[in-house]
Scaffold this active site. Structure first.
Site, PDB file in Angstrom:
ATOM      1  N   SER A  69       0.836  -1.189   0.007  1.00 55.00           N
ATOM      2  CA  SER A  69       0.034  -0.077  -0.001  1.00 55.00           C
ATOM      3  C   SER A  69       1.061   1.250  -0.017  1.00 55.00           C
ATOM      4  CB  SER A  69      -0.669   0.074   1.249  1.00 55.00           C
ATOM      5  OG  SER A  69      -1.657   1.302   1.369  1.00 55.00           O
TER       6      SER A  69
ATOM      7  N   TYR B  60      -2.534   0.717  10.642  1.00 59.62           N
ATOM      8  CA  TYR B  60      -2.527   0.220   9.106  1.00 59.62           C
ATOM      9  C   TYR B  60      -1.268   0.455   8.468  1.00 59.62           C
ATOM     10  CZ  TYR B  60      -3.728  -0.717   4.261  1.00 59.62           C
ATOM     11  OH  TYR B  60      -4.071  -1.121   2.978  1.00 59.62           O
TER      12      TYR B  60
HETATM   13  C1  8X3 Z   1      -4.294   2.022   0.370  1.00 61.61           C
HETATM   14  C2  8X3 Z   1      -5.376   2.562   1.130  1.00 61.61           C
HETATM   15  O1  8X3 Z   1      -6.602   4.325   3.014  1.00 61.61           O
HETATM   16  O2  8X3 Z   1      -4.200   3.943   2.867  1.00 61.61           O
HETATM   17  O3  8X3 Z   1      -4.032   0.831   1.076  1.00 61.61           O
HETATM   18  O4  8X3 Z   1      -4.947   5.053   1.199  1.00 61.61           O
HETATM   19  S1  8X3 Z   1      -5.451   3.934   2.005  1.00 61.61           S
END
Ligand code: 8X3
Length: 253
Positions: free
Chosen positions: A138, A151
């Site tokens: 991500s 996260y």
């Molecule tokens: C990416 C989603 O919410 O971190 O994984 O942009 S976010």
């Protein structure tokens, strides 16, 4: 037939989102795919849709015996040329000061240890085919943001794992590919993040002209795997045009 011509992939997180889209994209590109996820009825529907090129195994990557059983079944079915790690989630968006430890623990178990667990188990088989470990990490693993500490920390960890694995495997017949998506509007990502609150989930994408779709990331997966075995697409960062960073998103009001 040379091992490098057998195109059989394992995709985790295959019941929804980027995982399901990746299964479809790979099958359309001529791959045999074993779809892994917890939700059997969704896997069965996907296999039904895609025909004999797609089989499935129920697998919870946070569970050791579930993952071992799925890996055993995969390997009993033949060689493996690619592992596409899509199983992952954002859970909660609380500030550090009040964050829920269970949310953080669940994200670490899934995003970090789940990816590590199945990657470890399939690595020897992948090296026998000059295969690929692909990780969907991500942009949250590149740039932290407020409310995203748990996260982001899990995604930083996942990217570091992929990076270090790549360093450790230099000279070995295996590629490690990291794909870091930004804002992708999937059915479940934000719903899960906000513990089922549909209004909060919808607000994430409100006014954003064209958030990425799961299919956009699946095309990155398909393309990265389609390169010659000796070409490692080391890292891809992909965002919608309207997103410069997590905190700089264009919205039509
Ligand atoms: C990416 C989603 O919410 O971190 O994984 O942009 S976010």
């Amino acid at each position: 037939e040379s091992t490098s011509t057998i195109r059989r992939a394992v995709v985790t997180g295959a019941s929804s989102g980027i995982g399901a889209a990746s299964v479809r994209a790979l099958v359309a590109d001529g791959w045999q795919v074993v779809a892994l996820a917890r939700r059997e009825e969704r896997l069965a529907a996907l296999a039904d849709e895609l025909g004999e090129a797609c089989t499935y195994q129920v697998c919870d990557v946070t569970d050791e015996s579930s993952t071992q059983a799925a890996v055993d079944a995969v390997l009993a079915g033949g060689s493996v040329k690619a592992l596409v790690n899509c199983a992952g989630a954002a859970i909660g968006k609380d500030p550090v000061a009040t964050a829920n430890l269970d949310d953080w623990r669940d994200m670490y178990e899934l995003n970090v240890l789940g990816t590590l667990r199945i990657t470890q188990k399939l690595l020897p088989a992948l090296k026998r085919t000059e295969g690929t470990v692909l990780v969907i990490s991500s942009t949250a693993g590149i740039e932290p943001y407020e409310g995203g500490a748990g996260y982001c920390a899990s995604k930083f960890a996942e990217r570091v794992m992929a990076r270090v694995l790549r360093l450790e495997q230099i000279g070995e017949p295996v590629r490690i590919v990291d794909i870091s998506p930004g804002m992708v509007a999937t059915d479940e990502f934000s719903l899960k993040r906000f513990h089922g609150d549909a209004d909060k989930a919808a607000a994430v994408y409100a006014g954003v002209p064209n958030p990425l779709k799961a299919e956009d990331i699946a095309e990155c997966v398909r393309w990265a795997l389609d390169q010659p075995d000796t070409v490692d697409i080391d890292s891809i960062v992909v965002r919608p045009r309207a997103e410069g960073s997590y905190t700089k998103v264009y919205r039509e009001r």
